[in-house]
Design a protein around this motif. Sequence first.
Motif, mmCIF file in Angstrom:
data_model
loop_
_atom_site.group_PDB
_atom_site.id
_atom_site.type_symbol
_atom_site.label_atom_id
_atom_site.label_comp_id
_atom_site.label_asym_id
_atom_site.label_seq_id
_atom_site.Cartn_x
_atom_site.Cartn_y
_atom_site.Cartn_z
ATOM 1 N N ASP A 10 0.989 -1.128 -0.405
ATOM 2 C CA ASP A 10 0.378 -0.159 0.247
ATOM 3 C C ASP A 10 0.745 1.295 -0.047
ATOM 4 O OD1 ASP A 10 -1.847 -2.000 0.150
ATOM 5 O OD2 ASP A 10 -2.572 -0.873 1.702
ATOM 6 N N ASN A 11 2.152 1.546 0.509
ATOM 7 C CA ASN A 11 2.484 3.015 1.413
ATOM 8 C C ASN A 11 2.944 2.654 -0.714
ATOM 9 O OD1 ASN A 11 4.006 4.725 2.220
ATOM 10 N ND2 ASN A 11 5.985 3.705 2.932
ATOM 11 N N ALA A 12 4.098 1.823 -1.168
ATOM 12 C CA ALA A 12 4.370 1.844 -2.414
ATOM 13 C C ALA A 12 3.729 2.427 -3.146
ATOM 14 C CB ALA A 12 5.394 0.477 -2.922
ATOM 15 N N TRP A 13 2.137 2.063 -3.740
ATOM 16 C CA TRP A 13 1.056 2.390 -4.843
ATOM 17 C C TRP A 13 1.061 3.879 -3.893
ATOM 18 C CZ3 TRP A 13 -0.455 3.336 -8.727
ATOM 19 C CH2 TRP A 13 -1.558 3.765 -8.713
ATOM 20 N N GLN A 14 0.999 3.620 -2.241
ATOM 21 C CA GLN A 14 0.600 5.575 -2.640
ATOM 22 C C GLN A 14 1.973 6.914 -2.787
ATOM 23 O OE1 GLN A 14 -2.881 5.005 -1.710
ATOM 24 N NE2 GLN A 14 -2.849 7.319 -1.581
ATOM 25 N N PHE A 88 5.811 13.154 13.692
ATOM 26 C CA PHE A 88 4.602 13.265 13.149
ATOM 27 C C PHE A 88 4.571 12.178 11.898
ATOM 28 C CE2 PHE A 88 2.013 15.573 10.442
ATOM 29 C CZ PHE A 88 0.655 15.210 10.772
ATOM 30 N N LEU A 89 5.376 12.770 11.042
ATOM 31 C CA LEU A 89 5.223 12.436 9.924
ATOM 32 C C LEU A 89 6.007 10.858 9.541
ATOM 33 C CD1 LEU A 89 7.761 14.598 7.841
ATOM 34 C CD2 LEU A 89 5.281 14.309 7.666
ATOM 35 N N LEU A 90 6.088 9.740 10.431
ATOM 36 C CA LEU A 90 6.246 7.755 10.185
ATOM 37 C C LEU A 90 5.507 7.745 11.602
ATOM 38 C CD1 LEU A 90 10.296 8.019 11.416
ATOM 39 C CD2 LEU A 90 8.826 8.363 8.929
ATOM 40 N N GLY A 91 4.703 8.172 11.979
ATOM 41 C CA GLY A 91 3.700 7.802 12.331
ATOM 42 C C GLY A 91 2.276 7.189 11.154
ATOM 43 N N GLN A 92 1.100 6.273 12.218
ATOM 44 C CA GLN A 92 0.204 5.847 10.972
ATOM 45 C C GLN A 92 -0.964 7.638 10.210
ATOM 46 O OE1 GLN A 92 -2.406 2.841 11.983
ATOM 47 N NE2 GLN A 92 -2.645 2.706 10.289
ATOM 48 N N ALA A 93 -0.608 7.283 8.990
ATOM 49 C CA ALA A 93 -1.360 8.262 8.994
ATOM 50 C C ALA A 93 -3.287 8.427 9.538
ATOM 51 C CB ALA A 93 -1.738 7.775 6.647
ATOM 52 N N PHE A 94 -4.027 8.919 8.955
ATOM 53 C CA PHE A 94 -5.423 9.018 9.748
ATOM 54 C C PHE A 94 -5.964 7.986 8.663
ATOM 55 C CE2 PHE A 94 -5.818 12.270 6.820
ATOM 56 C CZ PHE A 94 -6.981 11.863 5.957
ATOM 57 N N LEU A 95 -5.956 7.523 7.803
ATOM 58 C CA LEU A 95 -6.391 6.509 6.794
ATOM 59 C C LEU A 95 -5.613 5.729 6.089
ATOM 60 C CD1 LEU A 95 -9.842 7.859 5.300
ATOM 61 C CD2 LEU A 95 -8.965 5.951 7.215
ATOM 62 N N GLY A 96 -5.320 4.811 6.004
ATOM 63 C CA GLY A 96 -4.046 3.312 5.519
ATOM 64 C C GLY A 96 -2.990 3.230 5.907
ATOM 65 N N ASN A 97 -3.021 1.971 5.836
ATOM 66 C CA ASN A 97 -1.438 1.549 6.439
ATOM 67 C C ASN A 97 -0.357 2.032 5.910
ATOM 68 O OD1 ASN A 97 -3.833 -0.197 7.558
ATOM 69 N ND2 ASN A 97 -4.037 -1.466 6.467
ATOM 70 N N PHE A 98 0.053 3.433 6.302
ATOM 71 C CA PHE A 98 1.631 3.453 5.214
ATOM 72 C C PHE A 98 1.601 4.920 6.895
ATOM 73 C CE2 PHE A 98 -1.469 4.673 2.920
ATOM 74 C CZ PHE A 98 -2.214 5.665 2.824
ATOM 75 N N PRO A 99 2.966 5.294 6.093
ATOM 76 C CA PRO A 99 3.264 6.718 7.319
ATOM 77 C C PRO A 99 2.641 7.839 6.579
ATOM 78 C CG PRO A 99 5.062 5.212 6.908
ATOM 79 C CD PRO A 99 3.662 4.752 5.955
ATOM 80 N N THR A 100 1.961 8.593 7.599
ATOM 81 C CA THR A 100 1.910 9.718 7.753
ATOM 82 C C THR A 100 2.501 10.978 6.505
ATOM 83 O OG1 THR A 100 0.959 10.379 10.113
ATOM 84 C CG2 THR A 100 1.750 12.319 8.677
ATOM 85 N N ALA A 101 3.264 10.657 6.414
ATOM 86 C CA ALA A 101 4.486 11.115 5.423
ATOM 87 C C ALA A 101 4.270 10.891 3.864
ATOM 88 C CB ALA A 101 6.030 10.934 5.563
ATOM 89 N N PRO A 224 -8.364 5.723 -2.507
ATOM 90 C CA PRO A 224 -8.678 4.722 -1.611
ATOM 91 C C PRO A 224 -7.519 3.953 -0.629
ATOM 92 C CG PRO A 224 -9.263 3.603 -4.056
ATOM 93 C CD PRO A 224 -8.578 4.768 -4.159
ATOM 94 N N TYR A 225 -6.534 4.774 -0.896
ATOM 95 C CA TYR A 225 -5.617 5.015 0.109
ATOM 96 C C TYR A 225 -4.967 3.189 0.071
ATOM 97 C CZ TYR A 225 -7.280 9.122 1.525
ATOM 98 O OH TYR A 225 -7.338 10.851 1.416
ATOM 99 N N ALA A 226 -4.950 2.273 -0.684
ATOM 100 C CA ALA A 226 -4.596 1.033 -0.584
ATOM 101 C C ALA A 226 -4.158 0.772 -2.249
ATOM 102 C CB ALA A 226 -5.675 0.509 0.358
ATOM 103 N N ALA A 227 -3.740 -0.666 -1.714
ATOM 104 C CA ALA A 227 -3.902 -1.135 -3.315
ATOM 105 C C ALA A 227 -4.939 -1.791 -3.836
ATOM 106 C CB ALA A 227 -1.758 -1.921 -3.759
#
Length: 539
Positions: A10-14, A88-101, A224-227
């Motif tokens: 998911d992070n790579a796709w985002q 802040f940036l390395l924590g989980q985003a408010f949606l999705g399974n990837f970092p806030t960054a 969708p914040y996901a692959a």
Amino acid sequence: MSDDWLNNGDNAWQLTAATLVALQSIPGLVMLYGGMAKKKWAVNSSLMAVYAFAATLICWVGWGYQMSFGDKLFDFWGKPGVALDDNFLLGQAFLGNFPTATMVWFQFGFAAITPVLIGGALLGRMNFVAWVAFVPLWHTFSYTIGAFSVWGPNGWVAKMGVIDFAGGFVIHLSSGVAGFTAAYWVGPRSDKDRKRFEANNMPMMVAGAGLVWIGWTGFNGGAPYAASAVASMAVINTHVCAATSLVTWLVLDICISGKASATGVVNGMITGLVCITPAAGVVQCWAAMLMGIISGSLPWYTLMVLKNNISLLKHVDDTFAIFHTHALAGSLGGILTGLFAVPKLTRLFYAVPGSEKYIGLAYALRAGRTSAGLRQMGVQLIGILFIVCLNIVVTSLICLFIRLFVPLRLSEEVLVIGDEEVHGEVAYVLSNDVGDDDQSFENPKVYNSVYDVDEFPSVARVKATIRLGSETYFADANKGLVSEQLSSVKEQSMSILKEFITKHNIPNDDPDEPDEISSEDDDDEISPNPPVKKSKKRQ
């Protein structure tokens, strides 16, 4: 990272989707605007887009992201805060399974392209200093409010259940209305530019539009914040709608004018992409095709027919028709989303169980849930009305504030010259055709800029290159009308020929004309009594 919540796919796709969105602005819209603008505005048009992209990023990490997606300050606005700390940036985003960054970078692409689109309505006359001030002010007081209200978890329109899959309201309706409003306050281009604003580089324009089209894969596919399967659905719907809209616009152009237009193709493509954006992952593919037919026909009608018959549309100088391609198409997309949204797909996207929210009217009628469908249509209309009112009011206040300090519009004298006067640069330097000799000009603005004869009648446009044996001579015309310039060149040419005959002791048969004269139409400056210039022909 070893966090359990991180999904590398998911992070790579985002990150990929975010970069595709950024490429829509840089270089996509830079090329589109730079090629679509009149030659003397190509640099200015490109720089307006580049500046908006850069300035928005600074605002975004400085305060904009938190105001759009952070803690609630009001029901329509978030608290300002920086997005610069690694905790802040390395924590989980408010949606999705990837970092806030990753989320900050992805959402920045949306935030950046919005003022770039606004610029499309203002090209060819806005004071660049005023534009420098406009971008951060509009981002702060308009974009963040729209994003928080429609997309933010705590936004009041979001809580009502509005469906805006990837920015039909927040980005396209906002930019269309804001651009049209700003165009009203800035004022029109010069009369000659309004009458003739031909693209200076059609292939570059189409190439830029192509980057925007393909970049839309990330625009809607990343929402969708996901692959996920919803992302795949969004991508195919996006391109089907765009293709259908493009062909629809093209057919209408051919049927009415008898000619296929490259500008029409670009407009049809954009209206399709904009229209599908609020619905991309929540409608069937057949519905996306139907939306393409509508988005390729109604905006075509408003731009090609109504624009010439409605006083407000005629009065406001919207350079690249942002109102028609974004405001109108975005509104159509929002309404059609309320009609065609599939409950199964909306539940996948919003990750909620069966609800009164997120159901298209067409499916609600079939399921006996008419009230839910009507409610959804009502929420869509409320979202449209909110974005329209927000941008009319805020954009007007920003323009009125800026003009207290600097003019919003360039002066008439500057409008005649364009890029050379505004930036000291031009997009295309004209060749002087002087072999190896360097030529200097006291006023490079006259040499490098492109003028219409009736706009700048004092600028010389005619010269002659005369090749006699191994030698090359040049004659420049005096200032004046074209007929006077041609007469001057002829007289100089005859004088050059006579001097050549005398110099080389050639028997004089008193010829009437020089051996070889080639005239060129350019913008070279000349002195009132132009000298005869001579250079050896290159071997």
